[in-house]
Design a protein around this motif. Structure first.
Motif, PDB file in Angstrom:
ATOM      1  N   ALA A 173     -38.406  -2.020  24.459  1.00 28.26           N
ATOM      2  CA  ALA A 173     -39.705  -1.836  25.119  1.00 28.26           C
ATOM      3  C   ALA A 173     -40.144  -3.058  25.913  1.00 28.26           C
ATOM      4  CB  ALA A 173     -40.758  -1.471  24.077  1.00 28.26           C
ATOM      5  N   ASP A 174     -39.840  -4.263  25.422  1.00 33.73           N
ATOM      6  CA  ASP A 174     -40.308  -5.463  26.112  1.00 33.73           C
ATOM      7  C   ASP A 174     -39.427  -5.839  27.306  1.00 33.73           C
ATOM      8  OD1 ASP A 174     -38.193  -6.160  24.547  1.00 33.73           O
ATOM      9  OD2 ASP A 174     -39.151  -7.894  23.589  1.00 33.73           O
ATOM     10  N   ASN A 175     -38.428  -5.024  27.629  1.00 33.59           N
ATOM     11  CA  ASN A 175     -37.601  -5.279  28.812  1.00 33.59           C
ATOM     12  C   ASN A 175     -37.960  -4.362  29.972  1.00 33.59           C
ATOM     13  OD1 ASN A 175     -36.311  -7.154  27.222  1.00 33.59           O
ATOM     14  ND2 ASN A 175     -34.251  -6.452  27.703  1.00 33.59           N
ATOM     15  N   ARG A 176     -39.168  -3.833  29.960  1.00 30.70           N
ATOM     16  CA  ARG A 176     -39.649  -3.018  31.073  1.00 30.70           C
ATOM     17  C   ARG A 176     -40.460  -3.930  31.994  1.00 30.70           C
ATOM     18  NH1 ARG A 176     -41.596   1.719  26.864  1.00 30.70           N
ATOM     19  NH2 ARG A 176     -39.484   2.347  26.239  1.00 30.70           N
ATOM     20  N   LEU A 177     -39.798  -4.432  33.014  1.00 38.90           N
ATOM     21  CA  LEU A 177     -40.429  -5.436  33.876  1.00 38.90           C
ATOM     22  C   LEU A 177     -41.505  -4.797  34.762  1.00 38.90           C
ATOM     23  CD1 LEU A 177     -37.247  -7.427  34.958  1.00 38.90           C
ATOM     24  CD2 LEU A 177     -38.933  -8.063  33.211  1.00 38.90           C
ATOM     25  N   PRO A 178     -42.664  -5.452  34.895  1.00 39.44           N
ATOM     26  CA  PRO A 178     -43.764  -4.892  35.693  1.00 39.44           C
ATOM     27  C   PRO A 178     -43.667  -5.268  37.170  1.00 39.44           C
ATOM     28  CG  PRO A 178     -44.513  -6.861  34.592  1.00 39.44           C
ATOM     29  CD  PRO A 178     -43.079  -6.670  34.166  1.00 39.44           C
ATOM     30  N   VAL A 179     -42.479  -5.624  37.633  1.00 33.34           N
ATOM     31  CA  VAL A 179     -42.269  -6.016  39.030  1.00 33.34           C
ATOM     32  C   VAL A 179     -41.126  -5.181  39.597  1.00 33.34           C
ATOM     33  CG1 VAL A 179     -43.097  -8.380  38.709  1.00 33.34           C
ATOM     34  CG2 VAL A 179     -40.685  -7.839  38.313  1.00 33.34           C
ATOM     35  N   ALA A 180     -41.011  -5.160  40.913  1.00 36.17           N
ATOM     36  CA  ALA A 180     -39.949  -4.388  41.573  1.00 36.17           C
ATOM     37  C   ALA A 180     -38.746  -5.288  41.821  1.00 36.17           C
ATOM     38  CB  ALA A 180     -40.465  -3.803  42.883  1.00 36.17           C
ATOM     39  N   ILE A 181     -37.628  -4.997  41.162  1.00 31.25           N
ATOM     40  CA  ILE A 181     -36.379  -5.737  41.374  1.00 31.25           C
ATOM     41  C   ILE A 181     -35.575  -4.967  42.418  1.00 31.25           C
ATOM     42  CG2 ILE A 181     -34.302  -6.684  40.318  1.00 31.25           C
ATOM     43  CD1 ILE A 181     -36.819  -7.985  39.259  1.00 31.25           C
ATOM     44  N   GLU A 182     -35.807  -5.296  43.693  1.00 34.69           N
ATOM     45  CA  GLU A 182     -35.165  -4.560  44.795  1.00 34.69           C
ATOM     46  C   GLU A 182     -33.795  -5.166  45.081  1.00 34.69           C
ATOM     47  OE1 GLU A 182     -38.403  -4.980  47.595  1.00 34.69           O
ATOM     48  OE2 GLU A 182     -39.083  -2.933  47.138  1.00 34.69           O
ATOM     49  N   ALA A 183     -32.925  -5.030  44.090  1.00 34.80           N
ATOM     50  CA  ALA A 183     -31.586  -5.626  44.151  1.00 34.80           C
ATOM     51  C   ALA A 183     -30.675  -4.822  43.240  1.00 34.80           C
ATOM     52  CB  ALA A 183     -31.620  -7.085  43.714  1.00 34.80           C
ATOM     53  N   GLY A 184     -29.378  -4.900  43.509  1.00 34.53           N
ATOM     54  CA  GLY A 184     -28.412  -4.235  42.656  1.00 34.53           C
ATOM     55  C   GLY A 184     -28.183  -2.782  43.029  1.00 34.53           C
ATOM     56  N   GLN A 185     -27.570  -2.059  42.085  1.00 37.36           N
ATOM     57  CA  GLN A 185     -27.203  -0.674  42.366  1.00 37.36           C
ATOM     58  C   GLN A 185     -28.407   0.252  42.312  1.00 37.36           C
ATOM     59  OE1 GLN A 185     -23.916  -0.003  39.554  1.00 37.36           O
ATOM     60  NE2 GLN A 185     -22.489  -0.258  41.261  1.00 37.36           N
ATOM     61  N   LYS A 186     -28.363   1.270  43.166  1.00 36.52           N
ATOM     62  CA  LYS A 186     -29.441   2.250  43.278  1.00 36.52           C
ATOM     63  C   LYS A 186     -29.074   3.534  42.541  1.00 36.52           C
ATOM     64  CE  LYS A 186     -31.083   0.692  47.837  1.00 36.52           C
ATOM     65  NZ  LYS A 186     -31.406   1.146  49.227  1.00 36.52           N
ATOM     66  N   ILE A 187     -29.952   4.538  42.661  1.00 35.21           N
ATOM     67  CA  ILE A 187     -29.701   5.852  42.059  1.00 35.21           C
ATOM     68  C   ILE A 187     -28.407   6.427  42.650  1.00 35.21           C
ATOM     69  CG2 ILE A 187     -30.544   8.222  41.818  1.00 35.21           C
ATOM     70  CD1 ILE A 187     -33.399   7.080  42.112  1.00 35.21           C
ATOM     71  N   PRO A 188     -27.457   6.821  41.811  1.00 35.58           N
ATOM     72  CA  PRO A 188     -26.214   7.393  42.348  1.00 35.58           C
ATOM     73  C   PRO A 188     -26.460   8.681  43.139  1.00 35.58           C
ATOM     74  CG  PRO A 188     -25.948   6.773  40.041  1.00 35.58           C
ATOM     75  CD  PRO A 188     -27.418   6.667  40.353  1.00 35.58           C
ATOM     76  N   ARG A 189     -25.580   8.947  44.070  1.00 39.34           N
ATOM     77  CA  ARG A 189     -25.678  10.186  44.834  1.00 39.34           C
ATOM     78  C   ARG A 189     -25.569  11.395  43.925  1.00 39.34           C
ATOM     79  NH1 ARG A 189     -22.521   6.654  47.920  1.00 39.34           N
ATOM     80  NH2 ARG A 189     -23.499   6.065  49.890  1.00 39.34           N
ATOM     81  N   GLU A 190     -24.827  11.231  42.818  1.00 37.56           N
ATOM     82  CA  GLU A 190     -24.669  12.321  41.855  1.00 37.56           C
ATOM     83  C   GLU A 190     -26.000  12.709  41.217  1.00 37.56           C
ATOM     84  OE1 GLU A 190     -20.860  10.521  42.642  1.00 37.56           O
ATOM     85  OE2 GLU A 190     -22.798   9.652  42.123  1.00 37.56           O
ATOM     86  N   ARG A 191     -26.992  11.808  41.274  1.00 38.90           N
ATOM     87  CA  ARG A 191     -28.327  12.088  40.740  1.00 38.90           C
ATOM     88  C   ARG A 191     -29.351  12.232  41.860  1.00 38.90           C
ATOM     89  NH1 ARG A 191     -27.647  13.555  35.374  1.00 38.90           N
ATOM     90  NH2 ARG A 191     -26.684  11.875  34.152  1.00 38.90           N
ATOM     91  N   GLY A 192     -28.883  12.430  43.066  1.00 34.12           N
ATOM     92  CA  GLY A 192     -29.794  12.643  44.178  1.00 34.12           C
ATOM     93  C   GLY A 192     -30.120  11.416  44.985  1.00 34.12           C
ATOM     94  N   GLY A 193     -29.463  10.284  44.706  1.00 31.81           N
ATOM     95  CA  GLY A 193     -29.696   9.074  45.478  1.00 31.81           C
ATOM     96  C   GLY A 193     -29.065   9.176  46.856  1.00 31.81           C
ATOM     97  N   SER A 194     -29.441   8.259  47.720  1.00 31.82           N
ATOM     98  CA  SER A 194     -28.924   8.290  49.086  1.00 31.82           C
ATOM     99  C   SER A 194     -28.569   6.886  49.528  1.00 31.82           C
ATOM    100  CB  SER A 194     -29.966   8.883  50.036  1.00 31.82           C
ATOM    101  OG  SER A 194     -31.157   8.131  50.021  1.00 31.82           O
TER     102      SER A 194
END
Length: 274
Positions: free
Chosen positions: A253-274
């Motif tokens: 629970a304490d690893n839910r960061l309240p900021v946007a980490i706009e880095a790294g891998q995104k939602i896979p296309r298999e889950r509707g990412g683009s």
């Protein structure tokens, strides 16, 4: 620093990230990687047959057993086996791979349960895979933090991608860092390899541009003074981001960061990412 030096450093940073990204994709889409999984079968005392694996499978106090029928064969540790074969009691998060033709049958223990998880190279999820979307690498997201070990490791129970399943990790410490002047911290779990750490987290991009349930960041061993690098450009998806046949852990629970980490891998296309 001169412009030429800056350009050279950024080029090296990008090339290093590309090497990491390609290795991630190669492991995921390997002939017997997670995209090759065709079933997640939970074992109990009753013998069960599955359409994507040979034999009748069961488990009990003495561990996993398979009864192979006439003409059925598995290769375990390079040795062909027939009839009844006992895999024994498996350690948590451990497992054994048995070869069946061009497939691998994974026998494993997850969250206190024994499972059989066949991996077939011709699985549609694998053959249709075209790669994972990701943010462009940016040195801004390579942060320096400080590792603070606990006096003794703290047993930490987290949920899983499979409802009702739990994982327990002995958290050795936490990592404190700053982002845009904001002090943040993450509980760390043991990583693969001596001294390495693993951080499971979500952030304000989760469910928007990145996978909702979790991402993972692997860290090299902290320096003697506790300094550790958190390169969020290497925030990776776990297998559950691609398939429902995975038992991945969720962040504490304490690893839910309240900021946007706009880095790294995104939602896979298999889950509707683009």
């Amino acid at each position: 620093m001169t412009t030429e030096a800056t350009t050279t450093d950024f080029h090296a940073f990008t090339e290093n990230w590309l090497e990491w990204y390609r290795a991630q994709e190669a492991r995921l889409a390997a002939p017997h990687g997670f995209l090759a999984i065709t079933g997640l079968h939970w074992l109990d005392h009753r013998p069960q047959r599955f359409p994507d694996a040979p034999g009748a499978w069961r488990t009990g106090p003495d561990g996993v057993v398979v009864d192979l029928g006439d003409g059925e064969e598995l290769v375990v540790d390079g040795t062909p086996v027939h009839g009844e074969h006992r895999f024994g009691v498996l350690p948590e998060r451990g497992g054994v791979d048995a070869v069946w033709g061009d497939a691998v049958i994974e026998i494993a223990r997850r969250g206190g349960h024994d499972i059989v998880r066949p991996r077939h190279p011709d699985a549609p999820l694998r053959t249709a895979f075209t790669g994972t979307p990701a943010y462009a690498p940016d040195p801004r997201w390579a942060l320096t933090g400080r590792y603070i070990p606990f006096d003794t490791p703290r047993p930490t129970t987290v949920g899983a991608a499979v409802e009702g399943l739990e994982h327990v990790y002995d958290a050795p410490g936490r990592i404190e860092f700053e982002l845009d002047g904001r002090r943040l911290s993450l509980t760390a779990f043991p990583g693969r390899g001596a001294g390495r750490l693993m951080v499971l987290f979500t952030d304000a991009t989760s469910g928007v541009t990145t996978y909702a349930a979790n991402r993972v960041l692997t860290l090299e061993p902290p320096a003697a003074d506790g300094t550790v690098v958190l390169d969020f450009n290497r925030a990776a998806n776990l297998p559950c981001a691609y398939t429902d046949l995975a038992t991945c852990p969720l962040p504490p629970a304490d690893n839910r960061l309240p900021v946007a980490i706009e880095a790294g891998q995104k939602i896979p296309r298999e889950r509707g990412g683009s």
